[in-house]
Design a protein around this motif. Structure first.
Motif, PDB file in Angstrom:
ATOM      1  N   THR A  66      49.457  40.116  39.455  1.00  0.00           N
ATOM      2  CA  THR A  66      49.046  40.078  40.860  1.00  0.00           C
ATOM      3  C   THR A  66      47.736  39.314  40.993  1.00  0.00           C
ATOM      4  N   VAL A  67      46.790  39.583  40.113  1.00  0.00           N
ATOM      5  CA  VAL A  67      45.507  38.878  40.134  1.00  0.00           C
ATOM      6  C   VAL A  67      45.741  37.379  39.943  1.00  0.00           C
ATOM      7  N   ASP A  68      46.629  37.010  39.009  1.00  0.00           N
ATOM      8  CA  ASP A  68      46.926  35.593  38.770  1.00  0.00           C
ATOM      9  C   ASP A  68      47.512  34.927  40.011  1.00  0.00           C
ATOM     10  N   LYS A  69      48.448  35.613  40.691  1.00  0.00           N
ATOM     11  CA  LYS A  69      49.045  35.051  41.906  1.00  0.00           C
ATOM     12  C   LYS A  69      47.980  34.868  42.989  1.00  0.00           C
ATOM     13  N   VAL A  70      47.102  35.859  43.133  1.00  0.00           N
ATOM     14  CA  VAL A  70      46.029  35.759  44.128  1.00  0.00           C
ATOM     15  C   VAL A  70      45.126  34.568  43.788  1.00  0.00           C
ATOM     16  N   CYS A  71      44.801  34.397  42.522  1.00  0.00           N
ATOM     17  CA  CYS A  71      43.972  33.256  42.104  1.00  0.00           C
ATOM     18  C   CYS A  71      44.638  31.938  42.490  1.00  0.00           C
ATOM     19  N   GLN A  72      45.935  31.820  42.272  1.00  0.00           N
ATOM     20  CA  GLN A  72      46.649  30.586  42.615  1.00  0.00           C
ATOM     21  C   GLN A  72      46.617  30.323  44.128  1.00  0.00           C
ATOM     22  N   LEU A 131      40.912  24.018  45.558  1.00  0.00           N
ATOM     23  CA  LEU A 131      40.161  23.977  44.310  1.00  0.00           C
ATOM     24  C   LEU A 131      41.016  23.313  43.238  1.00  0.00           C
ATOM     25  N   PRO A 132      40.391  22.638  42.277  1.00  0.00           N
ATOM     26  CA  PRO A 132      41.165  22.024  41.190  1.00  0.00           C
ATOM     27  C   PRO A 132      41.936  23.087  40.401  1.00  0.00           C
ATOM     28  N   ASP A 133      43.101  22.699  39.872  1.00  0.00           N
ATOM     29  CA  ASP A 133      43.927  23.633  39.109  1.00  0.00           C
ATOM     30  C   ASP A 133      43.201  24.217  37.905  1.00  0.00           C
ATOM     31  N   ASP A 134      42.255  23.462  37.350  1.00  0.00           N
ATOM     32  CA  ASP A 134      41.539  23.956  36.174  1.00  0.00           C
ATOM     33  C   ASP A 134      40.318  24.806  36.532  1.00  0.00           C
ATOM     34  N   SER A 135      40.152  25.127  37.827  1.00  0.00           N
ATOM     35  CA  SER A 135      39.051  26.006  38.247  1.00  0.00           C
ATOM     36  C   SER A 135      39.220  27.368  37.608  1.00  0.00           C
ATOM     37  N   SER A 136      38.123  27.932  37.171  1.00  0.00           N
ATOM     38  CA  SER A 136      38.151  29.240  36.521  1.00  0.00           C
ATOM     39  C   SER A 136      37.901  30.337  37.548  1.00  0.00           C
ATOM     40  N   LEU A 137      38.944  31.086  37.860  1.00  0.00           N
ATOM     41  CA  LEU A 137      38.836  32.215  38.780  1.00  0.00           C
ATOM     42  C   LEU A 137      39.223  33.475  38.038  1.00  0.00           C
ATOM     43  N   SER A 138      38.614  34.586  38.434  1.00  0.00           N
ATOM     44  CA  SER A 138      38.946  35.892  37.858  1.00  0.00           C
ATOM     45  C   SER A 138      38.895  36.917  38.978  1.00  0.00           C
ATOM     46  N   GLY A 139      39.154  38.168  38.636  1.00  0.00           N
ATOM     47  CA  GLY A 139      39.101  39.239  39.623  1.00  0.00           C
ATOM     48  C   GLY A 139      37.742  39.356  40.274  1.00  0.00           C
ATOM     49  N   GLU A 140      36.687  38.997  39.560  1.00  0.00           N
ATOM     50  CA  GLU A 140      35.331  39.126  40.079  1.00  0.00           C
ATOM     51  C   GLU A 140      34.924  37.952  40.959  1.00  0.00           C
ATOM     52  N   SER A 141      35.758  36.913  41.031  1.00  0.00           N
ATOM     53  CA  SER A 141      35.422  35.733  41.841  1.00  0.00           C
ATOM     54  C   SER A 141      35.302  36.120  43.307  1.00  0.00           C
ATOM     55  N   LYS A 142      34.159  35.786  43.898  1.00  0.00           N
ATOM     56  CA  LYS A 142      33.908  36.089  45.306  1.00  0.00           C
ATOM     57  C   LYS A 142      34.299  34.887  46.154  1.00  0.00           C
ATOM     58  N   PHE A 143      35.013  35.160  47.248  1.00  0.00           N
ATOM     59  CA  PHE A 143      35.449  34.085  48.127  1.00  0.00           C
ATOM     60  C   PHE A 143      34.260  33.277  48.630  1.00  0.00           C
ATOM     61  N   ALA A 144      33.189  33.940  49.038  1.00  0.00           N
ATOM     62  CA  ALA A 144      32.015  33.251  49.562  1.00  0.00           C
ATOM     63  C   ALA A 144      31.406  32.320  48.508  1.00  0.00           C
ATOM     64  N   ALA A 145      31.364  32.774  47.259  1.00  0.00           N
ATOM     65  CA  ALA A 145      30.805  31.954  46.183  1.00  0.00           C
ATOM     66  C   ALA A 145      31.683  30.734  45.897  1.00  0.00           C
ATOM     67  N   LEU A 146      32.960  30.819  46.265  1.00  0.00           N
ATOM     68  CA  LEU A 146      33.883  29.695  46.080  1.00  0.00           C
ATOM     69  C   LEU A 146      33.835  28.725  47.261  1.00  0.00           C
ATOM     70  N   VAL A 178      38.695  38.332  44.595  1.00  0.00           N
ATOM     71  CA  VAL A 178      40.096  38.238  44.186  1.00  0.00           C
ATOM     72  C   VAL A 178      40.620  39.631  43.838  1.00  0.00           C
ATOM     73  N   GLN A 179      39.813  40.430  43.147  1.00  0.00           N
ATOM     74  CA  GLN A 179      40.233  41.778  42.751  1.00  0.00           C
ATOM     75  C   GLN A 179      40.465  42.657  43.977  1.00  0.00           C
ATOM     76  N   ASP A 180      39.591  42.558  44.978  1.00  0.00           N
ATOM     77  CA  ASP A 180      39.786  43.321  46.221  1.00  0.00           C
ATOM     78  C   ASP A 180      41.148  43.004  46.825  1.00  0.00           C
ATOM     79  N   ALA A 181      41.476  41.713  46.871  1.00  0.00           N
ATOM     80  CA  ALA A 181      42.750  41.282  47.455  1.00  0.00           C
ATOM     81  C   ALA A 181      43.926  41.794  46.641  1.00  0.00           C
ATOM     82  N   ALA A 182      43.850  41.669  45.319  1.00  0.00           N
ATOM     83  CA  ALA A 182      44.949  42.117  44.452  1.00  0.00           C
ATOM     84  C   ALA A 182      45.158  43.628  44.545  1.00  0.00           C
TER      85      ALA A 182
END
Length: 138
Positions: free
Chosen positions: A60-66, A74-89, A122-126
């Motif tokens: 679920t986290v992976d799908k949300v990241c995509q 964002l580029p496909d090689d962007s590093s996102l995780s559960g802790e990634s904040k939308f505002a910071a992106l 991302v984690q909040d969304a997942a």
């Protein structure tokens, strides 16, 4: 200092015995918490505090990241995780609305406005998605 007692799906805190009070490593950041024979990255300690969440499945986290990558271009090689904040992106409020709409479409859910406003990572969304899917299935 407290020690943790784990049961099948819960965590209870109780005071540590005096012999263990000073033996905890100070650099503890996170660990895997086994629940029902699965490991979830859901236990995090920061300077005397303990944060526990019901972590969503990695898929679920992976799908949300995509979806977030797609909505924010964002580029496909962007590093996102559960802790990634939308505002910071670089997401503004309109971007967040579009992300939520993308999540609704992908997962076949409907997100209430109040819930959408509480999503910051991302984690909040997942986590929200899995709760909504669980409610939908019940």
């Amino acid at each position: 200092m407290a020690s943790a007692a784990f049961t099948a799906s819960s965590l209870r805190m109780r005071p540590a015995p005096p012999s263990l009070k000073h033996s905890q490593p100070s650099g503890l950041r996170s660990s895997l918490l086994p629940v029902n024979m699965k490991a979830y990255p859901s236990l995090t300690a920061h300077r005397g505090s303990l944060h526990i969440c019901c972590a969503a499945k990695p898929e679920t986290v992976d799908k949300v990241c995509q979806i977030v990558k797609k909505q924010l271009a964002l580029p496909d090689d962007s590093s996102l995780s559960g802790e990634s904040k939308f505002a910071a992106l670089g997401a503004d409020s309109l971007d967040t609305v579009e992300i939520v709409m993308g999540l609704e479409e992908e997962f076949g859910i409907s997100v209430e406005e109040e819930s959408a406003q509480s999503i910051a990572t991302v984690q909040d969304a997942a986590d929200m998605i899995e709760k909504l899917i669980e409610k939908k299935g019940a």
